[in-house]
Design an enzyme around this catalytic site. Structure first.
Site, mmCIF file in Angstrom:
data_model
loop_
_atom_site.group_PDB
_atom_site.id
_atom_site.type_symbol
_atom_site.label_atom_id
_atom_site.label_comp_id
_atom_site.label_asym_id
_atom_site.label_seq_id
_atom_site.Cartn_x
_atom_site.Cartn_y
_atom_site.Cartn_z
ATOM 1 N N SER A 1 82.617 62.517 58.869
ATOM 2 C CA SER A 1 81.428 61.680 58.713
ATOM 3 C C SER A 1 80.435 61.980 59.828
ATOM 4 O O SER A 1 80.762 62.636 60.807
ATOM 5 C CB SER A 1 81.821 60.205 58.757
ATOM 6 O OG SER A 1 82.195 59.851 60.068
ATOM 7 N N LYS A 2 79.258 61.469 59.661
ATOM 8 C CA LYS A 2 78.195 61.689 60.634
ATOM 9 C C LYS A 2 78.612 61.256 62.037
ATOM 10 O O LYS A 2 78.338 61.919 63.020
ATOM 11 C CB LYS A 2 76.965 60.897 60.187
ATOM 12 C CG LYS A 2 75.807 60.971 61.169
ATOM 13 C CD LYS A 2 74.664 60.109 60.692
ATOM 14 C CE LYS A 2 73.457 60.217 61.602
ATOM 15 N NZ LYS A 2 73.737 60.199 63.008
ATOM 16 N N ARG A 3 79.315 60.145 62.094
ATOM 17 C CA ARG A 3 79.763 59.602 63.372
ATOM 18 C C ARG A 3 80.638 60.582 64.166
ATOM 19 O O ARG A 3 80.603 60.606 65.380
ATOM 20 C CB ARG A 3 80.559 58.318 63.142
ATOM 21 C CG ARG A 3 79.742 57.201 62.546
ATOM 22 C CD ARG A 3 79.180 56.283 63.610
ATOM 23 N NE ARG A 3 78.340 55.245 63.019
ATOM 24 C CZ ARG A 3 77.032 55.378 62.824
ATOM 25 N NH1 ARG A 3 76.417 56.492 63.143
ATOM 26 N NH2 ARG A 3 76.336 54.394 62.295
#
Length: 505
Positions: free
Chosen positions: A261-263
């Site tokens: 994910s982006k995180r």
RNA sequence: GGUCCAUUCGUCUAGUGGUUAGGACGUCAGGUUUUCAUCCUGGUAACAGGGGUUCGAUUCCCCUAUGGACUACCA
């Protein structure tokens, strides 16, 4: 067999994730391998999730990767338009066609009503499914008297169109990657095909478009596998021949669990997107971090696919030549930033010194240094093999441009003994009187000088490196001296002796 | 919870009913180097567990475990 036609069909809801780029890449490779057509279709049927700039970002990303679009929103093509919002009028009639054939129906239940049913079911540990088991008790054109639902329609009551899932059928189908799969319709629900806002859902829109656009192979993410039986059934309901399906495994995060994910990018420090995303919550991109597109594509291609040989380095043409869906793996791949770096190192080594120098010069200019290109190329040649990114050339050469401000403490303790500075001063005097400091023979002269005095080579040269570089690192010492020149060398020796002398007291 | 999918070194993966289970990245060691890095050589390290089937299973089947996806009028 007719011509292979595949599509990459992202939603413009934000920057394109590298998983999405990989899906696009596999579609592209498959198309080109089979002399087929690669189509970009924008799936923007959910207007509430539309993000400005996302569409351009998608196209620029593909472009950067070297993925060429044959038909799409900018290129046009024989099945225009390629943006679903612009195809809005097409979908309704297909939804109605399904109703006419008894495969779909109108439903008038409000989102609130359904939400209530779901939470009530959840409290009892059950799952609410809108299908043959429950639809009779809900408000739709199957349960309500004809006059009633017709009146509702005439009155303009909001409605959706749902697919009428068979009550108890075994659906058999094949996936090019997963093989044969069987699912019972009992566990499936009556999916909404047409929303109350007049837009189709993904399920309806993509099938209509794939059929109209003559798509032969649907290559998409694994998240679509659970809805594949619905899609197969819909093709049957329309009486259309279904394309072949291939569901790609997901990309997983480098550590821990779950999908990428982006995180993760923020947390671990590597990009999750191909390009920098400048809007709202910004995100890093591979391009801006200094990756070459060849390295990025090569790395991505091998994440979930392999050629069956031990070859790891592939140009785009070689990927096209070697790619087959059969050799795509079944399980999710964990993304490894270290390997990505290794690929970039490889491609950087393949660049010519001249090309690399041009790239480095741009970086240098942004730091305010303007040097002769011939001079810079010497520098690049010196450090090229030790870097993986152009920006690392600076990390390896900063001391060429500016004298060290501090000196590594560990190195001082280890390399500067009681009489070292005196010897260094002696050497400085020798250099000052020496005419050939920039010549090739200079190195031998210094070594002779050291030998005559019966000093230790390591002691002298490490001390010299320390005052010139500031620490014990960098290219060949005599190359550094030749590059910075006699005057600068003497300045650094003098300053080094003074500063380190003070520290030693 | 339900449905579906998956499971070979730390990671990406090759592979076969009988293999010393191969490669790459990482890591470790040695060599090269006046330094650091690169580079070279070598090493480390895996068939999730349990049942079957079989003369023999990493490979075929079942179960369990673990992981993942889906379970929206989002895609």
């Amino acid at each position: 067999m007719s011509q292979v036609r595949v599509r990459f069909a992202p939603s413009p809801t934000g920057p394109l994730h590298i998983g999405g780029v990989r899906t696009a890449l596999y579609n592209y490779l498959f198309a080109k391998k089979n002399n087929g057509v690669f189509i970009l279709r924008i799936e923007d049927t959910d207007q509430s999730r539309f993000v400005e700039g996302a569409e351009d970002y998608i196209i620029e990303s593909l472009n950067w990767c070297g993925i060429k679009i044959d038909e799409g929103i900018r290129e046009g093509g024989k099945h225009e338009p390629y943006r679903q919002s612009a195809r809005k009028l097409i979908y309704k009639k297909y939804a109605e066609m399904l109703i006419d054939r008894g495969h779909a129906y109108y439903a008038f239940d409000t989102p609130e009503e359904l939400e209530e049913l779901r939470s009530a079911a959840e409290k009892e540990g059950r799952t609410f499914i809108y299908n043959a088991g429950t639809r009779e008790g809900l408000r739709n054109s199957l349960s309500l008297p004809d006059v009633e639902w017709n009146a509702m329609l005439d009155r303009g009551d909001p409605y959706v169109i749902r697919y009428k899932m068979p009550s108890d059928d075994e659906i058999h189908f094949d996936d090019l990657i997963r093989g044969h799969i069987v699912v019972n319709t009992r566990t499936l629900d009556d999916k909404v095909l047409f929303k109350s806002d007049g837009m189709p859902t993904y399920h309806l829109a993509h099938i209509v478009d794939d059929h109209l656009m003559e798509i032969t192979h649907v290559i998409r993410g694994e998240e679509w596998l659970p809805s594949l039986p619905l899609h197969i059934l819909m093709y049957r309901s329309f009486g259309w021949e279904a394309p072949l399906f291939a569901h790609l495994p997901l990309l997983l995060k480098p550590d821990g669990k779950g999908k990428l994910s982006k995180r993760d990018g923020d947390r671990i420090g590597f990009p999750v997107f191909p390009l920098y995303w400048p809007y709202g919550e910004t995100a890093k991109g591979y391009r801006e971090e200094g990756y070459y597109p060849e390295a990025f594509v090569n790395m991505l291609a091998l994440l979930g696919w392999n050629p069956g040989t031990e070859q790891e380095i592939f140009t785009m043409d070689e990927l096209i030549e070697s790619f087959t869906l059969e050799r795509v793996g079944k399980s999710g791949s964990r993304f490894d930033p270290e390997k990505a770096k290794w690929f970039n190192h490889y491609y950087l080594q393949k660049r010519s010194n001249n090309q690399l120098t041009l790239e480095f010069r741009d970086l240098l200019r942004s730091k305010g240094y303007h040097h002769d290109i011939v001079q810079l190329e010497k520098l690049v040649a010196m450090v090229k093999e030790r870097v993986s990114f152009v920006k690392e050339i600076w990390d390896q050469t900063d001391f060429f441009f500016k004298a060290p401000e501090t000196y590594d403490g560990d190195a001082i303790r280890k390399r500067i003994k009681d009489d070292t500075l005196n010897k260094l001063e002696e050497l400085g005097t020798y250099l000052e009187s020496s005419e050939d400091i920039l010549a090739d023979s200079f190195e031998r002269h210094v070594k002779d000088w050291i030998e005559e005095r019966e000093y230790k080579t390591g002691d002298i040269l490490n001390a010299l490196r320390l005052v010139i570089v500031g620490s014990l690192r960098g290219p060949h010492l005599f190359d550094i001296i030749a590059w910075i020149g006699k005057e600068e060398t003497l300045k650094r020796i003098k300053r080094g002796i003074a500063v380190i002398g003070d520290l030693k007291k």
